[in-house]
Write an enzyme that holds these catalytic residues in place. Structure first.
Site, PDB file in Angstrom:
ATOM      1  N   GLU A 118       0.840  -1.199   0.000  1.00 29.68           N
ATOM      2  CA  GLU A 118       0.000   0.000   0.000  1.00 29.68           C
ATOM      3  C   GLU A 118       0.875   1.250   0.000  1.00 29.68           C
ATOM      4  O   GLU A 118       1.992   1.236   0.502  1.00 29.68           O
ATOM      5  CB  GLU A 118      -0.889   0.016   1.255  1.00 29.68           C
ATOM      6  CG  GLU A 118      -1.744  -1.235   1.358  1.00 29.68           C
ATOM      7  CD  GLU A 118      -2.648  -1.243   2.583  1.00 29.68           C
ATOM      8  OE1 GLU A 118      -2.807  -0.184   3.219  1.00 29.68           O
ATOM      9  OE2 GLU A 118      -3.183  -2.308   2.888  1.00 29.68           O
ATOM     10  N   LYS A 120       2.036   4.663   1.440  1.00 34.15           N
ATOM     11  CA  LYS A 120       2.039   5.183   2.811  1.00 34.15           C
ATOM     12  C   LYS A 120       1.767   6.683   2.759  1.00 34.15           C
ATOM     13  O   LYS A 120       2.647   7.476   2.460  1.00 34.15           O
ATOM     14  CB  LYS A 120       3.379   4.897   3.482  1.00 34.15           C
ATOM     15  CG  LYS A 120       3.400   5.251   4.942  1.00 34.15           C
ATOM     16  CD  LYS A 120       4.654   4.723   5.612  1.00 34.15           C
ATOM     17  CE  LYS A 120       4.665   4.979   7.090  1.00 34.15           C
ATOM     18  NZ  LYS A 120       4.536   6.378   7.452  1.00 34.15           N
ATOM     19  N   ASP A 122       0.974  10.465   3.851  1.00 33.85           N
ATOM     20  CA  ASP A 122       1.620  11.285   4.864  1.00 33.85           C
ATOM     21  C   ASP A 122       0.621  12.304   5.394  1.00 33.85           C
ATOM     22  O   ASP A 122       0.490  13.394   4.867  1.00 33.85           O
ATOM     23  CB  ASP A 122       2.815  11.988   4.213  1.00 33.85           C
ATOM     24  CG  ASP A 122       3.832  12.408   5.240  1.00 33.85           C
ATOM     25  OD1 ASP A 122       3.698  11.981   6.399  1.00 33.85           O
ATOM     26  OD2 ASP A 122       4.745  13.161   4.879  1.00 33.85           O
ATOM     27  N   TYR A 251      -7.338   2.568   5.443  1.00 33.23           N
ATOM     28  CA  TYR A 251      -6.348   1.503   5.248  1.00 33.23           C
ATOM     29  C   TYR A 251      -6.494   0.344   6.225  1.00 33.23           C
ATOM     30  O   TYR A 251      -5.663  -0.556   6.244  1.00 33.23           O
ATOM     31  CB  TYR A 251      -4.920   2.058   5.255  1.00 33.23           C
ATOM     32  CG  TYR A 251      -4.499   2.822   6.502  1.00 33.23           C
ATOM     33  CD1 TYR A 251      -4.484   2.206   7.747  1.00 33.23           C
ATOM     34  CD2 TYR A 251      -4.088   4.147   6.417  1.00 33.23           C
ATOM     35  CE1 TYR A 251      -4.095   2.896   8.878  1.00 33.23           C
ATOM     36  CE2 TYR A 251      -3.695   4.849   7.537  1.00 33.23           C
ATOM     37  CZ  TYR A 251      -3.706   4.216   8.774  1.00 33.23           C
ATOM     38  OH  TYR A 251      -3.326   4.897   9.885  1.00 33.23           O
ATOM     39  N   LYS A 342      10.254   2.612   3.772  1.00 36.20           N
ATOM     40  CA  LYS A 342      10.306   4.045   3.481  1.00 36.20           C
ATOM     41  C   LYS A 342      11.139   4.356   2.233  1.00 36.20           C
ATOM     42  O   LYS A 342      12.041   3.611   1.874  1.00 36.20           O
ATOM     43  CB  LYS A 342      10.919   4.795   4.680  1.00 36.20           C
ATOM     44  CG  LYS A 342      10.197   4.574   5.996  1.00 36.20           C
ATOM     45  CD  LYS A 342       8.962   5.443   6.120  1.00 36.20           C
ATOM     46  CE  LYS A 342       9.291   6.801   6.670  1.00 36.20           C
ATOM     47  NZ  LYS A 342       9.395   6.851   8.122  1.00 36.20           N
ATOM     48  N   CYS A 436      47.942  28.817   0.878  1.00 37.70           N
ATOM     49  CA  CYS A 436      47.329  27.852  -0.026  1.00 37.70           C
ATOM     50  C   CYS A 436      47.646  26.429   0.442  1.00 37.70           C
ATOM     51  O   CYS A 436      48.806  26.111   0.717  1.00 37.70           O
ATOM     52  CB  CYS A 436      47.871  28.072  -1.433  1.00 37.70           C
ATOM     53  SG  CYS A 436      47.410  26.778  -2.572  1.00 37.70           S
ATOM     54  N   CYS A 439      50.301  24.896  -2.328  1.00 39.36           N
ATOM     55  CA  CYS A 439      51.640  25.405  -2.606  1.00 39.36           C
ATOM     56  C   CYS A 439      52.196  26.212  -1.444  1.00 39.36           C
ATOM     57  O   CYS A 439      53.361  26.586  -1.445  1.00 39.36           O
ATOM     58  CB  CYS A 439      51.634  26.250  -3.869  1.00 39.36           C
ATOM     59  SG  CYS A 439      50.894  27.864  -3.616  1.00 39.36           S
ATOM     60  N   CYS A 454      44.507  31.970  -3.959  1.00 37.29           N
ATOM     61  CA  CYS A 454      45.947  31.765  -3.819  1.00 37.29           C
ATOM     62  C   CYS A 454      46.659  32.778  -4.717  1.00 37.29           C
ATOM     63  O   CYS A 454      46.331  32.908  -5.887  1.00 37.29           O
ATOM     64  CB  CYS A 454      46.317  30.343  -4.242  1.00 37.29           C
ATOM     65  SG  CYS A 454      48.093  30.093  -4.317  1.00 37.29           S
ATOM     66  N   CYS A 459      51.449  28.042  -8.239  1.00 35.91           N
ATOM     67  CA  CYS A 459      50.923  27.001  -7.359  1.00 35.91           C
ATOM     68  C   CYS A 459      50.595  25.751  -8.177  1.00 35.91           C
ATOM     69  O   CYS A 459      49.918  25.818  -9.192  1.00 35.91           O
ATOM     70  CB  CYS A 459      49.668  27.512  -6.681  1.00 35.91           C
ATOM     71  SG  CYS A 459      48.749  26.242  -5.834  1.00 35.91           S
TER      72      CYS A 459
HETATM   73  S1  IVH Z   1      -1.293   0.490   8.538  1.00 31.74           S
HETATM   74  C1  IVH Z   1      -0.372  -0.347  12.864  1.00 31.74           C
HETATM   75  N1  IVH Z   1      -1.364   1.490   6.135  1.00 31.74           N
HETATM   76  O1  IVH Z   1       1.705   5.447   8.748  1.00 31.74           O
HETATM   77  C2  IVH Z   1      -0.706   1.004  12.343  1.00 31.74           C
HETATM   78  N2  IVH Z   1      -0.609   2.882   7.883  1.00 31.74           N
HETATM   79  O2  IVH Z   1       4.197   5.198  10.222  1.00 31.74           O
HETATM   80  C3  IVH Z   1      -1.539   0.869  11.133  1.00 31.74           C
HETATM   81  N3  IVH Z   1      -0.051   5.157   7.194  1.00 31.74           N
HETATM   82  O3  IVH Z   1       0.304   5.650  11.902  1.00 31.74           O
HETATM   83  C4  IVH Z   1      -0.779   1.297  10.028  1.00 31.74           C
HETATM   84  N4  IVH Z   1      -0.568   4.895   5.092  1.00 31.74           N
HETATM   85  O4  IVH Z   1      -1.002   6.724  10.023  1.00 31.74           O
HETATM   86  C5  IVH Z   1      -1.063   1.709   7.417  1.00 31.74           C
HETATM   87  N5  IVH Z   1      -1.554   2.235   3.955  1.00 31.74           N
HETATM   88  C6  IVH Z   1      -1.249   2.470   5.240  1.00 31.74           C
HETATM   89  C7  IVH Z   1      -0.785   3.724   5.691  1.00 31.74           C
HETATM   90  C8  IVH Z   1      -0.465   3.886   7.038  1.00 31.74           C
HETATM   91  C9  IVH Z   1      -0.141   5.745   6.008  1.00 31.74           C
HETATM   92  C10 IVH Z   1       0.410   5.840   8.431  1.00 31.74           C
HETATM   93  C11 IVH Z   1      -0.414   5.537   9.626  1.00 31.74           C
HETATM   94  C12 IVH Z   1       0.549   5.082  10.676  1.00 31.74           C
HETATM   95  C13 IVH Z   1       1.843   5.554  10.130  1.00 31.74           C
HETATM   96  C14 IVH Z   1       2.987   4.703  10.631  1.00 31.74           C
END
Ligand code: IVH
Length: 706
Positions: A118, A120, A122, A251, A342, A436, A439, A454, A459
């Site tokens: 999945e 991740k 932010d 998620y 990451k 320098c 030299c 220099c 040099c």
């Molecule tokens: S599963 C056990 N799936 O990343 C916690 N987390 O660094 C459940 N996050 O606190 C995490 N996308 O807020 C999961 N596809 C994804 C995610 C995700 C973003 C975040 C989540 C978690 C943080 C951890």
């Protein structure tokens, strides 16, 4: 490091990390980048591993993070809302897989679990509790056991359904929910608890729009999309959240008291089910049969993350078969059955070990930082540029400082800031060299004292740099006379200055390491081929301070005008140039006072005369800049790709010799794009602008006036 030093470092690290975490988690203020903070935590973690007796309960490594804000109601989580472990490399991931297979040792050898990858997101994690299908509570993660009740704020997010949609039986069947499970599911929907977890985020577009608006209104700008989301959701006034147009992507799905894996067996099915329930989900999530496919997924999105409407900082890899989840369970702060893989952090913290001063071709001394090697942006970095003295002062840099460095994309790593709180008192100021480093000659300061140079013209380093520059592509362009060979010939005392290049004989070279007959012959031929050289290139190749290609051109035009002959001998050039005063130089277009002074100094130096007579003795002839009168007058050219019959430099000279102009980039007003082998993006641009595109043959014809 001994234990005393370790204890001191540990205390400082804990304080520093604590400060930034507090700012971030309690006030939503980002006082340091997450990547740099991770880097500090990593150092702490390693130190604690080395000195376990120093671990204390209050160490940032010992908790999940985030305290509930006093102003919101606290809300306990029915199921702990845990965190994730991070992996930063393929090796980390392989170890994770191996650890889990060991842990599951009852499984047949070669058992391949299958993963679900999945994106991740932010943003800010949130848990939504539905009672009998109605949203009753929305909670932040908090410390994992107790979060903040931010229901009113979350209700302003349009992509969060206030009541759950009722999936069709057919839909349930399509994701493998059949038989008894169907009834169990509907019971929870009608009369039980369903919890959906996910990430609240602000899209890049909303972020940009809001900041444009805030700027106009003179309000404080949002630092980034995560702060945009987190900051507004943790305001007591829900109007602020509503204004921010956030999104929510689900998620995770928890069905009453059922274990994960019961009723819904796979993570893939659960991902689809949340959509049937009325949530947004990330449609790019994919199954992966093996780590190899996981790696490909992660790589693909590291490269493509810019194309998404929201920010991601990695991928989350989960066991797709959720029946494995309870078997694998939780260890420490996070589950075994998932891993955050990451993207390479673009910032990291490390230590400044030393500052060295490199001597450039103009004699300028530029500082470079020697660092304790650290991984950043996917590569290990041990050195970074510091530009000049001003930069060192601006940063307030001292030796042994802990610093933040950044490497974004493929650019050279640079020092972003100093973490001065981590100082021990042992740091030493950076000493500006008086001599320098190569030299030992005197060093002069220029330009408000920030540029060091220099003063010793002989040099070694200066000479070497000058020679390398003279022979380089943009300058005299002597094939086969690259950096390594120049250095070799200087070391062998075969050359001292550029004039010596043209006196090299085959016999001089034979017998040197790496010089067989053929190679020696080729080099001497390549040198001879440049004995007749355009004046503008020659002037540029001399490496006079502040003289780039453009100003070299201007100078060449002026000298050509004043001498009015087609061919110029080096001493003629010298006499004419030495006769000009600073005002003469300064009166030329785009020659400022600094450049004029530099030209004047160079041409009035005795050594320059010696150098020029050497060129003359070895038969160097310079071709004057023709008054623009050729048949290409007024026409502009850009070159892309490599030509087979001539080098790029030669092509440019030929264009200029016929009165044409060469440019670096394609624009609407360009006349010709000359396309060689493997052209770059310029071809597309030219087509877009409707610029005439010609190949090498057509180009040659054009040069010949056909
Ligand atoms: S599963 C056990 N799936 O990343 C916690 N987390 O660094 C459940 N996050 O606190 C995490 N996308 O807020 C999961 N596809 C994804 C995610 C995700 C973003 C975040 C989540 C978690 C943080 C951890």
């Amino acid at each position: 490091m001994d234990i005393k030093e370790a204890r001191m470092r540990l205390e400082k690290l804990k304080k520093e990390i604590g400060f930034h975490r507090h700012q971030y988690h309690v006030f939503d203020r980002e006082t340091i980048s997450p990547a740099a903070l991770d880097s500090l935590k990593n150092e702490l973690f390693k130190l604690e591993n080395e000195f376990p007796e120093l671990i204390t309960a209050d160490s940032p490594t010992q908790r999940i993070g985030g305290e509930a804000l006093a102003k919101f109601k606290k809300a306990p989580h029915a199921h702990p809302m845990i965190s994730l472990y991070d992996a930063f490399s393929e090796d980390d991931m392989r170890e994770w897989e191996k650890r889990n297979l060991n842990y599951l040792s009852g499984f047949p050898a070669g058992y391949n679990p299958g993963y679900y990858c999945e994106l991740k997101l932010d943003g800010l994690a949130g848990s939504l509790v539905y009672e009998s299908g109605q949203l009753v509570r929305g909670v932040t993660r908090g410390d994992g056991r107790v979060g903040e009740d931010i229901t009113l704020n979350l209700r302003t997010i349009e992509s969060i359904p206030l009541s759950l949609r009722r999936p069709e039986k057919e839909e349930l069947k399509s994701i493998g929910i059949v038989g008894q499970d169907v009834n169990a599911f509907y019971r929870l929907l009608d009369d039980g608890l369903i919890e959906v977890r996910g990430e609240s985020i602000m899209s890049k577009q909303v972020f940009a729009e809001l900041n444009r608006k805030y700027e106009k209104e003179g309000r404080q700008l949002l630092a980034n999309t995560r702060n945009g989301a987190a900051g507004s959701l943790r305001q007591l006034d829900p109007k602020i959240a509503a204004e921010r147009k956030l999104d929510f992507y689900a998620y995770d799905l928890i069905l009453g008291d059922y274990e994960r894996g019961e009723i819904v067996h796979s993570r893939e099915a659960a991902d689809k089910l949340v959509e049937f329930l009325g949530f947004r989900r990330v449609k790019d999530n994919r199954r992966a049969a093996s780590l190899k496919e996981v790696f490909a997924f992660q790589k693909k999105w590291e490269g493509k993350k810019g194309t998404l409407p929201f920010f991601i900082d990695g991928v989350v890899v989960k066991y797709n078969d959720m029946r494995m989840w309870p078997l694998l369970g939780i260890v420490g702060k996070a589950p075994r059955y998932m891993m955050a893989y990451k993207f390479s952090a673009e910032q990291a913290t490390t230590k400044l070990l030393e500052v060295i001063w490199q001597v450039g071709r103009t004699g300028a001394l530029t500082p470079a930082a020697i660092l304790e090697p650290v991984k950043v942006g996917g590569v290990t970095v041990g050195r970074s540029t510091l530009h000049n003295l001003d930069e060192i002062r601006r940063l307030g840099l001292m030796l042994s400082d802990t610093i933040i460095i950044e490497r974004a994309g493929d650019v050279i790593p640079k020092v972003i800031s100093v973490l001065s709180n981590l100082r021990t008192g042992e740091e030493q100021p950076i000493v500006v060299p008086k001599h320098c480093p190569r030299c030992g000659g005197d060093v002069r300061r220029e330009g408000d004292d920030v540029i060091l140079r220099c003063t010793n013209k002989n040099c070694y380093a200066v000479a070497l740099r000058r020679l390398i520059h003279f022979a380089s592509r943009g300058a005299a362009d002597i094939e086969g006379l690259g950096e390594r060979i120049v250095e070799q010939l200087v070391t062998e005392n075969l050359m001292e200055d550029a004039g010596d290049i043209f006196g090299l004989r085959k016999e001089d070279l034979l017998g040197l390491e790496r010089f067989a007959e053929k190679k020696a012959e080729k080099l001497v031929e390549a040198i001879a081929a440049k004995k007749v050289m355009p004046l503008s290139r020659f002037i540029y190749a001399l490496g006079i301070s502040h003289i780039g290609e453009e100003s070299a051109n201007t100078v060449a035009e002026e000298i050509s005008r004043r001498l009015s002959s087609k061919e110029i001998l080096p001493l003629e050039l010298y006499r004419k140039a030495a006769s000009l005063g600073i005002e003469d130089w300064a009166s030329l277009g785009d020659v400022g006072p600094v450049v004029a002074e530099s030209l004047h100094t160079f041409w009035n130096d005795e050594d320059t005369e010696t150098l020029m007579s050497k060129f003359e003795r070895h038969g160097v002839i310079l071709t004057a800049v023709q008054a623009a009168s050729g048949h290409l007058e007024g026409k502009s050219f850009v070159l892309t790709g490599s030509l087979s019959g001539l080098t790029r430099g030669e092509a440019k000279d030929k264009i200029k010799a016929r009165g044409g102009k060469t440019k670096e980039s394609v624009s609407r007003t360009l006349d010709y794009l000359v396309v060689g082998e493997e052209p770059g993006s310029k071809l597309e641009e030219a087509k877009k602008f409707g610029v005439k595109v010609i190949d090498e043959q057509e180009f040659i014809k054009l040069l010949e006036g056909k």
